[in-house]
Design an enzyme around this catalytic site. Structure first.
Site, PDB file in Angstrom:
ATOM      1  N   SER A  84      12.119  67.867-100.055  1.00  0.00           N
ATOM      2  CA  SER A  84      12.551  66.761-101.018  1.00  0.00           C
ATOM      3  C   SER A  84      11.561  65.844-101.047  1.00  0.00           C
ATOM      4  O   SER A  84      10.308  66.237-101.633  1.00  0.00           O
ATOM      5  CB  SER A  84      13.868  66.492-100.642  1.00  0.00           C
ATOM      6  OG  SER A  84      14.579  65.779-102.026  1.00  0.00           O
ATOM      7  N   GLU A 175      17.515  48.143-100.663  1.00  0.00           N
ATOM      8  CA  GLU A 175      17.157  47.431-101.933  1.00  0.00           C
ATOM      9  C   GLU A 175      15.949  47.885-102.660  1.00  0.00           C
ATOM     10  O   GLU A 175      16.165  48.063-103.913  1.00  0.00           O
ATOM     11  CB  GLU A 175      17.077  45.914-101.590  1.00  0.00           C
ATOM     12  CG  GLU A 175      16.679  45.086-103.010  1.00  0.00           C
ATOM     13  CD  GLU A 175      16.613  43.655-102.638  1.00  0.00           C
ATOM     14  OE1 GLU A 175      16.428  42.706-103.460  1.00  0.00           O
ATOM     15  OE2 GLU A 175      16.707  43.289-101.386  1.00  0.00           O
ATOM     16  N   HIS A 234      20.733  72.191-100.845  1.00  0.00           N
ATOM     17  CA  HIS A 234      19.579  71.173-100.715  1.00  0.00           C
ATOM     18  C   HIS A 234      18.876  71.107 -99.391  1.00  0.00           C
ATOM     19  O   HIS A 234      17.655  70.949 -98.963  1.00  0.00           O
ATOM     20  CB  HIS A 234      19.677  69.877-101.732  1.00  0.00           C
ATOM     21  CG  HIS A 234      18.430  69.106-101.629  1.00  0.00           C
ATOM     22  ND1 HIS A 234      17.231  69.733-102.173  1.00  0.00           N
ATOM     23  CD2 HIS A 234      18.125  67.970-101.414  1.00  0.00           C
ATOM     24  CE1 HIS A 234      16.192  68.661-102.292  1.00  0.00           C
ATOM     25  NE2 HIS A 234      16.799  67.574-101.808  1.00  0.00           N
TER      26      HIS A 234
END
Length: 254
Positions: A84, A175, A234
């Site tokens: 990925s 964040e 996946h």
């Protein structure tokens, strides 16, 4: 940036890179299998696992992080395996530093642009009340309100860290990853390519690689092949580890 990594085994180097929200722990089991034939480097990419955090998060800096690791370790050339986001790092690395890459394994990702699609994962992270959390079971119960899939919750909760003072926090830099998630979806661009031997391993139940991607894959990786693992989504390495390890070893070993 000095990335956190661990090594297993001996032989030619094999650098393994995880996907977004993941860490080197995700590849520990298969790393042990590969370590019978290679010196395996299980890497935490920046803002993940136990690697340092940074406000800068894109493929250019992640590539240079890995180049720095190789230089520090005296590695002139390595095999790469990336899943990925880690596969995107590996692809960018191979096209920018082709002389440092022997063979390339890319798991369930193509060199194309992917629009942001991790909204539910972020909701899962934000559903956990870290300030008042008592234990991991409570975190799983809170996350179950927004993510029903137990396996996905367990994957996310691998990032939950208990601090020395007893409080909980996330290992990854949530964040910054959330603010830069557009960068994670970026594809390869321009007249770049990697001529070395490459294999793309797709999950049969995943939509990350499809038949229309073949032309683009061949453009950037002219010596590549695409293989599908039937029944895998996946997270091919978690769902079909034996099939994946067999494919990888057949490809990497002479």
């Amino acid at each position: 940036m000095k990335l956190n990594f661990r090594t297993l085994g001996s032989g030619d180097p094999l650098i393994i890179m995880h996907g977004v929200f993941g860490s080197s722990d995700n590849w520990q089991t298969l790393g042990k299998v590969f370590s019978e034939s290679f010196k395996v480097y299980l890497v935490d990419l920046r803002n993940h696992g136990n690697s340092p955090h940074s406000d800068t998060f894109n493929y250019d800096v992640m590539v240079e992080d890995v180049a720095e690791l190789m230089n520090d370790q005296g590695i002139t050339k390595a095999n790469f395996l990336g899943h990925s986001m880690g596969g995107k790092v590996a692809m960018h690395f191979a096209t920018q530093h082709s002389h440092m890459v022997d063979r390339l394994v890319v798991v369930d990702i193509a060199p194309k642009h992917y629009p942001p699609h991790h909204q539910q994962i972020f909701k899962g992270f934000h559903s956990v009340d870290l300030a008042n959390l008592k234990n991991r079971k409570e975190a799983d119960e809170q996350m179950a309100e927004v993510i029903s899939n137990f396996g996905v919750r367990q994957f996310i909760l691998k990032n939950l860290d208990r601090r020395k003072d007893g409080s909980f926090g996330w290992k990854l830099n949530l964040e910054v990853i959330e603010s830069a998630v557009e960068n994670v979806g970026e594809g390869l661009e321009g007249e770049v390519s990697f001529a070395g031997k490459t294999i793309f391993i797709a999950g049969g139940k995943s939509d990350y690689i499809n038949s229309s991607d073949k032309e683009l894959i061949q453009k950037y990786f002219p010596s590549s092949q695409i293989v599908t693992v039937d029944g895998a989504g996946h997270w091919v390495h978690a769902e079909k580890p034996q099939q994946l390890s067999d494919l990888v070893l057949d490809f990497l070993l002479p």
